[in-house]
Design a protein around this motif. Sequence first.
Motif, PDB file in Angstrom:
ATOM      1  N   ASP A  91      -8.023  33.927  37.976  1.00 41.33           N
ATOM      2  CA  ASP A  91      -6.842  34.174  37.145  1.00 41.33           C
ATOM      3  C   ASP A  91      -5.602  34.451  37.979  1.00 41.33           C
ATOM      4  O   ASP A  91      -4.492  34.460  37.452  1.00 41.33           O
ATOM      5  CB  ASP A  91      -7.092  35.363  36.205  1.00 41.33           C
ATOM      6  N   VAL A  92      -5.796  34.696  39.261  1.00 38.90           N
ATOM      7  CA  VAL A  92      -4.666  34.961  40.159  1.00 38.90           C
ATOM      8  C   VAL A  92      -4.517  33.786  41.121  1.00 38.90           C
ATOM      9  O   VAL A  92      -5.471  33.416  41.809  1.00 38.90           O
ATOM     10  CB  VAL A  92      -4.874  36.266  40.955  1.00 38.90           C
ATOM     11  N   ALA A  93      -3.328  33.200  41.151  1.00 42.85           N
ATOM     12  CA  ALA A  93      -3.044  32.081  42.054  1.00 42.85           C
ATOM     13  C   ALA A  93      -1.815  32.432  42.890  1.00 42.85           C
ATOM     14  O   ALA A  93      -0.733  32.670  42.349  1.00 42.85           O
ATOM     15  CB  ALA A  93      -2.804  30.795  41.271  1.00 42.85           C
ATOM     16  N   LEU A  94      -1.999  32.487  44.185  1.00 37.34           N
ATOM     17  CA  LEU A  94      -0.912  32.798  45.111  1.00 37.34           C
ATOM     18  C   LEU A  94      -0.460  31.516  45.803  1.00 37.34           C
ATOM     19  O   LEU A  94      -1.291  30.730  46.254  1.00 37.34           O
ATOM     20  CB  LEU A  94      -1.378  33.815  46.141  1.00 37.34           C
ATOM     21  N   HIS A  95       0.855  31.334  45.904  1.00 40.29           N
ATOM     22  CA  HIS A  95       1.411  30.101  46.467  1.00 40.29           C
ATOM     23  C   HIS A  95       2.088  30.405  47.800  1.00 40.29           C
ATOM     24  O   HIS A  95       3.014  31.207  47.878  1.00 40.29           O
ATOM     25  CB  HIS A  95       2.420  29.466  45.509  1.00 40.29           C
ATOM     26  N   LEU A 138       1.987  39.065  50.195  1.00 41.63           N
ATOM     27  CA  LEU A 138       1.180  38.468  49.130  1.00 41.63           C
ATOM     28  C   LEU A 138       0.633  39.535  48.195  1.00 41.63           C
ATOM     29  O   LEU A 138       0.657  39.384  46.969  1.00 41.63           O
ATOM     30  CB  LEU A 138       0.039  37.647  49.730  1.00 41.63           C
ATOM     31  N   HIS A 139       0.145  40.636  48.763  1.00 40.52           N
ATOM     32  CA  HIS A 139      -0.391  41.722  47.941  1.00 40.52           C
ATOM     33  C   HIS A 139       0.697  42.315  47.043  1.00 40.52           C
ATOM     34  O   HIS A 139       0.440  42.658  45.881  1.00 40.52           O
ATOM     35  CB  HIS A 139      -0.997  42.812  48.819  1.00 40.52           C
ATOM     36  N   GLU A 140       1.897  42.448  47.581  1.00 44.30           N
ATOM     37  CA  GLU A 140       2.987  43.039  46.806  1.00 44.30           C
ATOM     38  C   GLU A 140       3.475  42.125  45.691  1.00 44.30           C
ATOM     39  O   GLU A 140       4.161  42.584  44.774  1.00 44.30           O
ATOM     40  CB  GLU A 140       4.151  43.386  47.732  1.00 44.30           C
ATOM     41  N   ASN A 141       3.117  40.839  45.758  1.00 40.97           N
ATOM     42  CA  ASN A 141       3.602  39.877  44.768  1.00 40.97           C
ATOM     43  C   ASN A 141       2.462  39.193  44.025  1.00 40.97           C
ATOM     44  O   ASN A 141       2.583  38.036  43.620  1.00 40.97           O
ATOM     45  CB  ASN A 141       4.494  38.834  45.464  1.00 40.97           C
ATOM     46  N   LEU A 142       1.355  39.920  43.838  1.00 37.81           N
ATOM     47  CA  LEU A 142       0.196  39.350  43.153  1.00 37.81           C
ATOM     48  C   LEU A 142       0.533  38.872  41.747  1.00 37.81           C
ATOM     49  O   LEU A 142       0.017  37.859  41.276  1.00 37.81           O
ATOM     50  CB  LEU A 142      -0.935  40.380  43.085  1.00 37.81           C
ATOM     51  N   SER A 143       1.400  39.598  41.054  1.00 39.40           N
ATOM     52  CA  SER A 143       1.727  39.246  39.673  1.00 39.40           C
ATOM     53  C   SER A 143       3.083  38.586  39.529  1.00 39.40           C
ATOM     54  O   SER A 143       3.469  38.204  38.422  1.00 39.40           O
ATOM     55  CB  SER A 143       1.676  40.502  38.791  1.00 39.40           C
ATOM     56  N   GLY A 144       3.806  38.443  40.645  1.00 34.42           N
ATOM     57  CA  GLY A 144       5.164  37.913  40.538  1.00 34.42           C
ATOM     58  C   GLY A 144       5.248  36.415  40.358  1.00 34.42           C
ATOM     59  O   GLY A 144       6.157  35.908  39.713  1.00 34.42           O
ATOM     60  N   ALA A 175       8.633  21.588  51.755  1.00 36.98           N
ATOM     61  CA  ALA A 175       7.392  22.256  52.132  1.00 36.98           C
ATOM     62  C   ALA A 175       6.219  21.850  51.247  1.00 36.98           C
ATOM     63  O   ALA A 175       6.389  21.401  50.103  1.00 36.98           O
ATOM     64  CB  ALA A 175       7.585  23.765  52.070  1.00 36.98           C
ATOM     65  N   GLU A 176       5.021  22.008  51.802  1.00 36.94           N
ATOM     66  CA  GLU A 176       3.775  21.775  51.075  1.00 36.94           C
ATOM     67  C   GLU A 176       3.217  23.123  50.633  1.00 36.94           C
ATOM     68  O   GLU A 176       3.298  24.118  51.353  1.00 36.94           O
ATOM     69  CB  GLU A 176       2.775  21.045  51.970  1.00 36.94           C
ATOM     70  N   SER A 177       2.646  23.140  49.431  1.00 36.43           N
ATOM     71  CA  SER A 177       2.152  24.383  48.852  1.00 36.43           C
ATOM     72  C   SER A 177       0.643  24.512  49.019  1.00 36.43           C
ATOM     73  O   SER A 177      -0.091  23.540  48.845  1.00 36.43           O
ATOM     74  CB  SER A 177       2.507  24.442  47.363  1.00 36.43           C
ATOM     75  N   ALA A 178       0.186  25.718  49.363  1.00 35.27           N
ATOM     76  CA  ALA A 178      -1.240  26.043  49.380  1.00 35.27           C
ATOM     77  C   ALA A 178      -1.477  27.116  48.333  1.00 35.27           C
ATOM     78  O   ALA A 178      -0.762  28.119  48.282  1.00 35.27           O
ATOM     79  CB  ALA A 178      -1.656  26.542  50.758  1.00 35.27           C
ATOM     80  N   VAL A 179      -2.472  26.901  47.483  1.00 37.74           N
ATOM     81  CA  VAL A 179      -2.793  27.847  46.419  1.00 37.74           C
ATOM     82  C   VAL A 179      -4.017  28.657  46.841  1.00 37.74           C
ATOM     83  O   VAL A 179      -5.056  28.091  47.194  1.00 37.74           O
ATOM     84  CB  VAL A 179      -3.058  27.132  45.085  1.00 37.74           C
ATOM     85  N   ILE A 180      -3.893  29.975  46.808  1.00 39.17           N
ATOM     86  CA  ILE A 180      -4.935  30.887  47.244  1.00 39.17           C
ATOM     87  C   ILE A 180      -5.421  31.704  46.047  1.00 39.17           C
ATOM     88  O   ILE A 180      -4.614  32.251  45.291  1.00 39.17           O
ATOM     89  CB  ILE A 180      -4.421  31.860  48.329  1.00 39.17           C
ATOM     90  N   HIS A 181      -6.737  31.773  45.882  1.00 41.57           N
ATOM     91  CA  HIS A 181      -7.331  32.649  44.874  1.00 41.57           C
ATOM     92  C   HIS A 181      -7.999  33.814  45.603  1.00 41.57           C
ATOM     93  O   HIS A 181      -8.911  33.601  46.416  1.00 41.57           O
ATOM     94  CB  HIS A 181      -8.350  31.896  44.026  1.00 41.57           C
ATOM     95  N   PRO A 182      -7.589  35.036  45.341  1.00 39.66           N
ATOM     96  CA  PRO A 182      -8.141  36.177  46.076  1.00 39.66           C
ATOM     97  C   PRO A 182      -9.509  36.605  45.556  1.00 39.66           C
ATOM     98  O   PRO A 182      -9.999  36.104  44.535  1.00 39.66           O
ATOM     99  CB  PRO A 182      -7.102  37.275  45.830  1.00 39.66           C
TER     100      PRO A 182
END
Length: 260
Positions: free
Chosen positions: A236-240, A56-62, A93-100
Amino acid sequence: MFKPEPFVTRLHFTASDRPEAQEARETLIARYGQASLAEAQVIVALGGDGFMLETLHENLSGGLPIYGMNRGSVGFLMNEYSEDALLERINAAESAVIHPLQMVAIDTDRREHRAVAINEVSLLRQTRQTAKLRISIDDKVRLGELSCDGALVATPAGSTAYNLSAHGPIIPLDARVLALTPISAFRPRRWRGALLGHTARVKFEIMEADKRPVSAVADNFEVRDVLEVHIAEDRDVALHMLFDAGRSLEERVLAEQFSV
């Protein structure tokens, strides 16, 4: 349910250094192919929870969603490993959105350090001396002095990790709150922490920093000898993250609250 395109077919496999994870990666690439990160629709991470956080950290902007399968020692954030019907599982699959969390730590040399935390930002005493912390929320002092081993601010996704071990609350993903949890509080002994709105800006000031040094850790990024630590959610950052149907992260968090 995550549906980026009519049907996901292009996967990029990545794995931890564990032999079983590397072996699984080779097996799955042979079966499903290996798309480049530029071409992939989904990243498949093979390992444990630590490797999921690393991915997740490696793909923060991907922006690519990440589907994990457990080939490690801990797998709360991972799906069960199976080589069969992987494309079907991912497409259902079901998606979970994470804001760091964003951490800004200022050390005793007045240097500023920035880092992102998906699970938590924790403050920890560096010596045998207890830490003394002053805690402000949105620029208002809420606790003038906390004597403790440390304290942490956890996201809902991280509430079942270190936060839970420190007797903090488990937070549903859609609760839009953060957990502020003391670690072995000595004074005030009865203080058990607080639930904060997700827009809260948290400030820790380290009292007697020369005598009672404290480190700040954002997931696995550590800053030693801090004077101040500022923490806020980064909307501003959303991780899926993708989870098998019926085994969503929300369901896992809920089930964890009834485990005995």
